[in-house]
Enzyme design. Structure first.
Site, short mmCIF file in Angstrom:
data_model
loop_
_atom_site.label_atom_id
_atom_site.label_comp_id
_atom_site.label_asym_id
_atom_site.label_seq_id
_atom_site.Cartn_x
_atom_site.Cartn_y
_atom_site.Cartn_z
N TYR A 52 43.35 40.86 40.86
CA TYR A 52 44.11 39.60 40.98
C TYR A 52 45.58 39.96 41.16
O TYR A 52 46.10 40.85 40.48
CB TYR A 52 43.91 38.74 39.72
CG TYR A 52 42.60 37.98 39.77
CD1 TYR A 52 42.55 36.69 40.29
CD2 TYR A 52 41.42 38.58 39.35
CE1 TYR A 52 41.34 36.01 40.38
CE2 TYR A 52 40.21 37.91 39.43
CZ TYR A 52 40.18 36.62 39.95
OH TYR A 52 38.98 35.95 40.03
N GLU A 53 46.25 39.30 42.10
CA GLU A 53 47.62 39.69 42.44
C GLU A 53 48.64 38.58 42.25
O GLU A 53 49.84 38.81 42.38
CB GLU A 53 47.66 40.19 43.89
CG GLU A 53 46.65 41.33 44.12
CD GLU A 53 47.18 42.45 44.98
OE1 GLU A 53 48.04 42.21 45.82
OE2 GLU A 53 46.72 43.60 44.78
N ASN A 54 48.18 37.37 41.97
CA ASN A 54 49.10 36.25 41.71
C ASN A 54 48.63 35.52 40.46
O ASN A 54 47.43 35.37 40.24
CB ASN A 54 49.12 35.29 42.91
CG ASN A 54 49.69 35.95 44.14
OD1 ASN A 54 50.90 36.13 44.25
ND2 ASN A 54 48.83 36.33 45.06
#
Ligand SMILES: *[C@@H]1O[C@H](CO)[C@@H](O)[C@H](O)[C@H]1NC(C)=O
Ligand SMILES: *[C@@H]1O[C@H](CO)[C@@H](O)[C@H](O)[C@H]1NC(C)=O
Ligand SMILES: *[C@@H]1O[C@H](CO)[C@@H](O)[C@H](O)[C@H]1NC(C)=O
Ligand SMILES: *[C@@H]1O[C@H](CO)[C@@H](O)[C@H](O)[C@H]1NC(C)=O
Length: 276
Positions: A127-129
């Site tokens: 997950y990046e945000n």
């Protein structure tokens, strides 16, 4: 000992290039992990599905091709990476599930099914945000990994923080570090171009997470340190007392054009280095 614990983490399948596993050079004395990118909790338009994950990696990475590469290379393991940056034009983000138990249960069921179809050995969390309040991330992901391992669906779990997502990943690692095997920190986002800068970034991440679980990483044709300076950085890490137990590369998709130079050289480095 046949495998002395050296690991390669190779992201594959995220960019749409019709890449194949058997094009990638694999040394038999390396624990070689393909991280297939990405399984996403969303429909094709990017709408979240309450934890039900579907495969969105390039279609050339078929269940048969995973079976074939594992049959010909017993040292290969396959992981599915969860989420990634975007699906088409839609930027993906962690969201706080209305019903966390339902999210965990749906994620478990859908990933168990994917693990059976694709002979997966593990998952990677990418997950990046994140929303401002993201405490549910550590709980849901930590419980999911715990359950998948407890039920012997997977044996390996890795996480892929980068410089602006350290907070939620540290929350996860501090609470569930026991079930997390490696930290594929995206050093190429730390904006360091030199071996000396790389050493300092590594020192920071090693102190935040567990130094024996953090792997140095390289982005092919990408950001951060580039070219053979990466291998100078690995030597500098060892000279400063860090055991280089593995290397993460993003990604196989970009490496075909240079005949997998960084994969070959990283594995040669790992096999040649004497630390364990
Ligand atoms: C997700 O769960 C909520 C609450 O149970 C429900 O209202 C919603 O329709 C579900 N969304 C999908 C895509 O299934
Ligand atoms: C995650 O949550 C923490 C605590 O509420 C907050 O400080 C942080 O900005 C949030 N987002 C990210 C990307 O860390
Ligand atoms: C799964 O969890 C149960 C209950 O906590 C425990 O007794 C069992 O040993 C666990 N199994 C594995 C394989 O971790
Ligand atoms: C292997 O180790 C030797 C001695 O430390 C070093 O001189 C050589 O450059 C290394 N080779 C690779 C491929 O890293």
């Amino acid at each position: 000992m046949l495998l002395d614990g050296k690991v390669m983490m190779e992201y594959i399948g995220a960019t749409g290039v019709p890449v194949k596993f058997d094009q990638v050079p694999i040394e038999e004395d390396i624990n070689f992990h393909f991280i297939i990118s990405f399984a996403i909790d969303a429909d094709p338009l990017g709408k979240p599905q309450n934890g039900t994950f579907s495969p969105y990696w390039v279609p050339s990475l078929t269940p048969d091709s995973v079976a074939a590469i594992k049959a010909s290379n017993p040292n290969v393991k396959a992981l599915a990476s969860l989420s990634g940056w975007s699906l088409g034009d839609k930027v993906l983000s962690w969201y706080n599930p209305v019903d966390p138990q339902l999210w965990i249960s749906n994620a478990f069921t859908s990933l168990k099914s994917l693990a059976t179809t694709y002979q997966l050995d593990g998952i990677d969390i990418d997950y990046e945000n994140f929303p401002k309040h993201n405490e549910s991330f550590a709980y849901c992901i930590g419980e999911l990994i715990t359950l998948l391992k407890n039920q012997s669906v997977i044996s390996i779990a890795t996480i892929a923080p980068f410089h602006t997502t350290t907070i939620p990943y540290l929350d996860l690692f501090n609470r569930y570090g026991g079930v997390i095997d490696y930290v594929n920190h995206q050093f190429y986002t730390d904006k360091v171009k030199t071996p000396r800068g790389y050493l300092e970034a590594f020192r920071l991440r090693a102190s935040q997470f567990d130094k024996d679980k953090v792997l140095p990483s390289y982005e092919v044709n990408g950001r951060g340190i580039q070219g053979d300076a990466f291998f100078d950085a690995l030597r500098l890490l060892e000279a400063n007392g860090f055991d280089v137990n593995g290397v993460m590369i993003f990604s196989a998709d970009a490496s075909a054009s240079n005949d997998y130079y960084y994969e070959r050289k990283s594995q040669a480095f790992l096999l040649n280095s004497t630390t364990m």
